[in-house]
Design a protein around this motif. Structure first.
Motif, mmCIF file in Angstrom:
data_model
loop_
_atom_site.group_PDB
_atom_site.id
_atom_site.type_symbol
_atom_site.label_atom_id
_atom_site.label_comp_id
_atom_site.label_asym_id
_atom_site.label_seq_id
_atom_site.Cartn_x
_atom_site.Cartn_y
_atom_site.Cartn_z
ATOM 1 N N THR A 82 -20.194 -2.943 -32.421
ATOM 2 C CA THR A 82 -19.960 -3.124 -33.864
ATOM 3 C C THR A 82 -19.954 -1.847 -34.632
ATOM 4 O O THR A 82 -19.157 -1.613 -35.260
ATOM 5 C CB THR A 82 -21.217 -3.912 -34.177
ATOM 6 N N CYS A 83 -20.771 -0.781 -33.952
ATOM 7 C CA CYS A 83 -20.801 0.460 -34.586
ATOM 8 C C CYS A 83 -19.421 1.216 -34.461
ATOM 9 O O CYS A 83 -18.736 1.852 -35.325
ATOM 10 C CB CYS A 83 -21.908 1.388 -34.156
ATOM 11 N N TYR A 84 -18.845 0.798 -33.060
ATOM 12 C CA TYR A 84 -17.462 1.730 -32.817
ATOM 13 C C TYR A 84 -16.211 1.217 -33.675
ATOM 14 O O TYR A 84 -15.669 1.755 -34.333
ATOM 15 C CB TYR A 84 -17.077 1.374 -31.195
ATOM 16 N N ASP A 93 -24.296 7.503 -32.509
ATOM 17 C CA ASP A 93 -25.540 8.174 -33.369
ATOM 18 C C ASP A 93 -25.816 6.937 -34.289
ATOM 19 O O ASP A 93 -27.035 6.824 -34.424
ATOM 20 C CB ASP A 93 -25.060 9.371 -34.472
ATOM 21 N N ILE A 94 -24.940 6.386 -34.858
ATOM 22 C CA ILE A 94 -25.430 5.163 -35.793
ATOM 23 C C ILE A 94 -26.121 3.984 -34.926
ATOM 24 O O ILE A 94 -27.011 3.400 -35.193
ATOM 25 C CB ILE A 94 -24.176 4.491 -36.591
ATOM 26 N N THR A 95 -25.562 3.858 -33.580
ATOM 27 C CA THR A 95 -26.291 2.799 -32.557
ATOM 28 C C THR A 95 -27.643 3.368 -32.564
ATOM 29 O O THR A 95 -28.579 2.360 -32.762
ATOM 30 C CB THR A 95 -25.495 2.618 -31.422
ATOM 31 N N GLU A 96 -27.872 4.393 -32.038
ATOM 32 C CA GLU A 96 -29.186 5.078 -31.986
ATOM 33 C C GLU A 96 -30.097 4.839 -33.191
ATOM 34 O O GLU A 96 -31.481 4.333 -32.932
ATOM 35 C CB GLU A 96 -29.264 6.312 -31.200
ATOM 36 N N ASN A 115 -25.460 -1.212 -43.198
ATOM 37 C CA ASN A 115 -26.065 -0.317 -44.306
ATOM 38 C C ASN A 115 -26.297 0.992 -43.835
ATOM 39 O O ASN A 115 -26.153 2.059 -44.718
ATOM 40 C CB ASN A 115 -27.498 -0.827 -44.525
ATOM 41 N N GLU A 116 -26.436 1.363 -42.743
ATOM 42 C CA GLU A 116 -26.723 2.660 -42.123
ATOM 43 C C GLU A 116 -25.230 3.402 -42.226
ATOM 44 O O GLU A 116 -25.146 4.533 -42.797
ATOM 45 C CB GLU A 116 -27.110 2.581 -40.509
#
Length: 86
Positions: free
Chosen positions: A32-34, A49-52, A82-83
């Protein structure tokens, strides 16, 4: 930890619980973040970074997860969105 109650996990003192949480959801969340980073913002390198960050936040706020409102994956994806927007 859809099979386990997320709120029942010992999120304050358990690195084992976080390891299991990470194992179960990191890959799906990374996908999803990718997508968010690469397709929507052309920032592929930010996905990990967002995943973590999302996994750490979600684990920290595990007691606020309500399975009656959304699946754990939906909840994690919303935190990721949101992030990214912050």
């Amino acid at each position: 930890i859809e099979n386990m109650a997320l709120g029942d996990m010992d999120t304050k003192n358990s690195s084992e619980a976080f390891t299991e949480f990470h194992r179960r959801y990191a890959q799906t969340l990374y996908t999803t973040c990718y997508y968010i980073c690469r397709i929507m913002a052309n920032q592929e390198e930010s996905a990990m970074d967002i995943t973590e960050s999302v996994l750490i936040k979600a684990f920290s706020y595990a007691d606020s997860y309500n399975p009656n409102r959304a699946s754990i994956k939906t909840w994690l994806n919303r935190i990721a969105q949101n992030e990214f927007n912050n």
